[in-house]
Design a protein around this motif. Structure first.
Motif, PDB file in Angstrom:
ATOM      1  N   ALA A   1       7.266 -20.974   1.701  1.00 15.61           N
ATOM      2  CA  ALA A   1       8.176 -21.648   0.785  1.00 15.61           C
ATOM      3  C   ALA A   1       8.710 -20.747  -0.319  1.00 15.61           C
ATOM      4  N   MET A   2       8.004 -19.679  -0.619  1.00 12.73           N
ATOM      5  CA  MET A   2       8.417 -18.869  -1.763  1.00 12.73           C
ATOM      6  C   MET A   2       8.413 -17.393  -1.376  1.00 12.73           C
ATOM      7  N   ASP A   3       9.176 -16.601  -2.113  1.00 16.42           N
ATOM      8  CA  ASP A   3       9.346 -15.211  -1.725  1.00 16.42           C
ATOM      9  C   ASP A   3       8.252 -14.324  -2.318  1.00 16.42           C
ATOM     10  N   PHE A   4       7.155 -14.218  -1.590  1.00 13.49           N
ATOM     11  CA  PHE A   4       6.110 -13.262  -1.960  1.00 13.49           C
ATOM     12  C   PHE A   4       5.893 -12.323  -0.795  1.00 13.49           C
ATOM     13  N   LYS A   5       5.400 -11.143  -1.103  1.00  8.32           N
ATOM     14  CA  LYS A   5       5.049 -10.188  -0.054  1.00  8.32           C
ATOM     15  C   LYS A   5       3.539  -9.950  -0.094  1.00  8.32           C
ATOM     16  N   TYR A   6       3.028  -9.400   1.000  1.00  2.80           N
ATOM     17  CA  TYR A   6       1.596  -9.092   1.040  1.00  2.80           C
ATOM     18  C   TYR A   6       1.199  -8.156  -0.105  1.00  2.80           C
ATOM     19  N   ASP A   7       2.130  -7.271  -0.465  1.00  2.00           N
ATOM     20  CA  ASP A   7       1.824  -6.341  -1.561  1.00  2.00           C
ATOM     21  C   ASP A   7       1.538  -7.072  -2.864  1.00  2.00           C
ATOM     22  N   ASP A   8       2.220  -8.222  -3.052  1.00  2.00           N
ATOM     23  CA  ASP A   8       1.981  -8.997  -4.273  1.00  2.00           C
ATOM     24  C   ASP A   8       0.527  -9.463  -4.321  1.00  2.00           C
ATOM     25  N   VAL A   9       0.008  -9.852  -3.145  1.00  2.00           N
ATOM     26  CA  VAL A   9      -1.384 -10.308  -3.091  1.00  2.00           C
ATOM     27  C   VAL A   9      -2.317  -9.122  -3.323  1.00  2.00           C
ATOM     28  N   ALA A  10      -1.971  -8.015  -2.659  1.00  2.00           N
ATOM     29  CA  ALA A  10      -2.831  -6.833  -2.781  1.00  2.00           C
ATOM     30  C   ALA A  10      -2.913  -6.356  -4.230  1.00  2.00           C
ATOM     31  N   ALA A  11      -1.849  -6.619  -4.994  1.00  2.00           N
ATOM     32  CA  ALA A  11      -1.817  -6.173  -6.385  1.00  2.00           C
ATOM     33  C   ALA A  11      -2.673  -7.040  -7.303  1.00  2.00           C
TER      34      ALA A  11
END
Lengths: 315, 338
Positions: B59-69
């Motif tokens: 539903a929203m624009d996140f990337k895996y890198d956002d989680v990793a950060a």
């Protein structure tokens, strides 16, 4: 006016549907020779004698007799009786009078855990003796549905214990936990392991049981009251624990001690086998063998055959 | 059960307190679980008021890198739906586990493998052949198969490695709670959100948003009586189904007796038998074999030949008994080892 005739014990038995025809018994004892209960469970068990007790007005003696309580209506004696008496019907009538007189069944019967029972009615539909029924009662202010078992009707076969999908029913000695605890077999290097669930009635002579017990401990014998007690989940748990094969040993098609347990077991093992087949798991890991009255000694061949086919899998 | 308790949401908390962080992820799934969350409707706005959603690829624009950060354990609650079918599913499961205080297996697929788990009946090559070669809806004489690595103008891209069998989330990471359902029913989702956000967490490992007994406990249909047994099996489309009688008394197999309650019976209300998406009830390890045990006990005949004929009416025992739980079953353990 004619004074009211006092009903004899025989009159009362005769008045109950199924109890009508005992008068023609001439005490030949063929029924006793056919019955497995006397040889396997209770030496005092004797339908011929019970029928005499009815004729001789021996009410209390009949109510106290194990014959009244142990008959499972397998009807092996029925086709053998030269007088065509439906003996289990007569015994059923005596039992009904005994229950009315306040006598209790000496059998181990099943117990329902209401904290689990979901009132699905599977046990009601399963039972060959109409022992369970669904009742409604209030629990914490809410009406809920439970299974309730009539202890005088329950014969302790355990078919409902296996059929209950949530494990709410137990019978002392063969509860899920008690049976499961027996399925462990140590790994034997190069030897296949086999769990044999054997119905208490299927091996008709002690020699056959001795054969089973004579195998080394890669063959584990687990006694169950009826092959209908087998639970596919338990068989799978056994296989997952590393056991190579599961054999269920029950009575021949027309000889089930509990009327229908061997048919139930046939269905379970057949469906379980199909499921294992759908998963492409090795065939022949579960097997149902039916040992009949005429099959003395056959159990050795069955176990040997299964062990050798498992041996090929193990190798 | 804790999930049943209605609690006040965290709205009464001090506004200065940091908002809890939520994450949603989908692995091998159909997207139905995501739709359930959107079906919360305006209640989702409330969730947004009291919590921060830090990751929600559907539903929203996140990337895996956002989680990793994110810092480890920075996410308060992560709802993970979908089974573990490939190495991407597993990698993100490990990542989200590391970043989350509480990890919830959300929906049948992450709980028990779900529909994708049915693929465990077949070897991987059989599956690929079906999908890419013999599927009747396919018209490709070139025998195209996807390659793991492909060169494109921008460089080399790699698609995830498909595993030889499907697993549930708990097979690859430590899971705190399990929320069953295909999908979980929306009111239960809301109750669970409220409970968790209010900090009222049940014991670790609990099944939340559902009850302990089976569907029969809440099913209003008239149950079978003594001796009411099955002489012929029917599939739902083959017969006219009575609205008030238990399906089993009509010879139609219903998974209700072997399925945890909590779904509010949408299928049964629509006059369809339960398919078992809420998984086995408390105390049952293997849903399908318990269902088989119950069903077999109801077959009524004393003629062995007829018996086989009746059983042939059970078209697909595995698909029927384990429609949603095959990946978590003893059958899968036997086939793939555990």
């Amino acid at each position: 006016m004619e004074s009211e005739k006092v009903l004899t014990f025989a009159d009362q038995v005769r008045a109950i549907p199924g109890g009508e025809h005992f008068d023609v018994c001439y005490s030949c004892g063929t029924c006793v020779s056919k019955c497995m209960i006397q040889q396997k469970l209770e030496p005092e068990y004797n339908p011929r004698r019970l029928l005499r007790m009815v004729n001789m007005d021996m009410r209390e003696e009949a109510f106290d007799s194990p014959t009244t309580w142990l008959c499972s209506a397998c009807d092996l004696c029925y086709p053998a009786c030269p007088q065509e008496i439906h003996i289990s019907g007569v015994i059923g009538a005596v039992k009904q009078l005994a229950v009315e007189a306040g006598y209790k069944s000496p059998l181990e019967t099943v117990v329902v855990d209401e904290s689990l029972c979901s009132g699905c009615g599977i046990c009601v539909m399963t039972c060959p003796y109409e022992a369970p029924r669904l009742i409604e009662k209030e629990v914490n202010g809410v009406m809920d549905r439970f299974s309730e078992v009539d202890e005088e009707k329950c014969m302790g076969c355990g078919m409902c214990v296996a059929a209950c999908p949530i494990g709410a029913i137990a019978r002392p000695g063969v509860s899920n936990a008690e049976v499961a605890s027996q399925i462990k077999i140590k790994k034997h290097k190069g030897l296949p392991t086999l769990a044999v669930f054997v119905c208490d009635w299927s091996l008709r002579v002690d020699e056959d049981l001795d054969i089973l017990e004579s195998y080394p401990d890669n063959v584990r014998v687990i006694h169950i009251p009826c092959s209908g007690r087998i639970d596919p989940q338990m068989a799978l748990m056994g296989l997952r624990s590393g056991i190579d094969g599961v054999m269920v040993c029950g009575c021949a098609p027309d000889e089930c001690h509990f009327k229908r347990g061997n048919y139930v077991s046939t269905c379970k093992i057949s469906l379980l086998d199909r499921m294992l087949g759908q998963m492409d798991l090795a065939d022949g890991r579960v097997r149902f063998v039916q040992i009949g009255t005429q099959d003395r000694g056959r159990i050795r061949h069955e176990v040997d055959a299964m062990l050798s086919s498992l041996q090929e899998e193990v190798a | 059960m804790a999930a049943k308790t209605t609690t006040k949401t965290a709205t009464s908390k001090k506004s200065a307190a940091p908002k809890p962080k939520l994450a949603f992820y989908w692995a091998a799934s159909c997207g139905g679980c995501e739709i359930t969350i959107t079906e919360l409707g305006m209640r989702l706005v409330d969730v947004g008021d009291i919590a921060d959603i830090v990751f929600w690829p559907a539903a929203m624009d996140f990337k895996y890198d956002d989680v990793a950060a994110l810092k480890d354990k920075e996410i308060d609650v992560c709802f993970y739906n979908g089974a573990i079918r490939n190495d991407e599913n597993e990698e993100i499961a490990h990542l989200l586990r590391r970043k989350s205080k509480t990890l919830v297996a959300f929906g049948s697929c992450s709980h028990l493998g779900g529909i994708p788990g049915l693929a465990n009946m077949f070897d991987i090559e059989v599956l690929l052949e079906r999908v890419f070669d013999t599927s009747p809806s396919l018209d490709d004489s070139r025998g195209t198969r996807p390659k793991r690595k492909n060169k494109v103008a921008e460089g080399e891209i790699e698609i995830p490695k498909m595993y030889d069998h499907v697993r549930s989330l708990a097979d690859v990471v430590d899971v705190d709670y399990f929320m069953p359902g295909c999908p979980p029913v929306v009111d239960q989702v809301w109750t669970v959100f409220q409970t968790i956000l209010a900090g009222q967490l049940p014991d670790k490992g609990a099944v939340i948003g559902a009850f302990g007994k089976t569907n029969c406990d809440v099913c209003p249909r008239k149950k079978g009586g003594s001796g009411m047994r099955i002489t012929e099996f029917h599939r739902p489309h083959e017969v006219e189904l009575d609205q008030e009688m238990c399906f089993l008394t009509q010879g139609v197999i219903c998974c209700g007796p072997a399925t945890r309650s909590g779904c509010d019976l949408p299928c049964l209300t629509a006059n369809m038998p339960c398919r078992g998406c809420y998984g086995p009830p408390d105390g049952v390890v293997d849903q399908g074999s318990k269902l088989i045990s119950a069903i077999a006990a109801l077959v009524d005949t004393d003629d062995p030949a007829k018996l086989n004929e009746i059983l042939a009416g059970v078209a697909d025992p595995v698909g029927l008994g384990y429609r949603f739980s095959l990946a978590d079953s003893i059958l899968s353990d036997l086939k793939y080892g555990k």
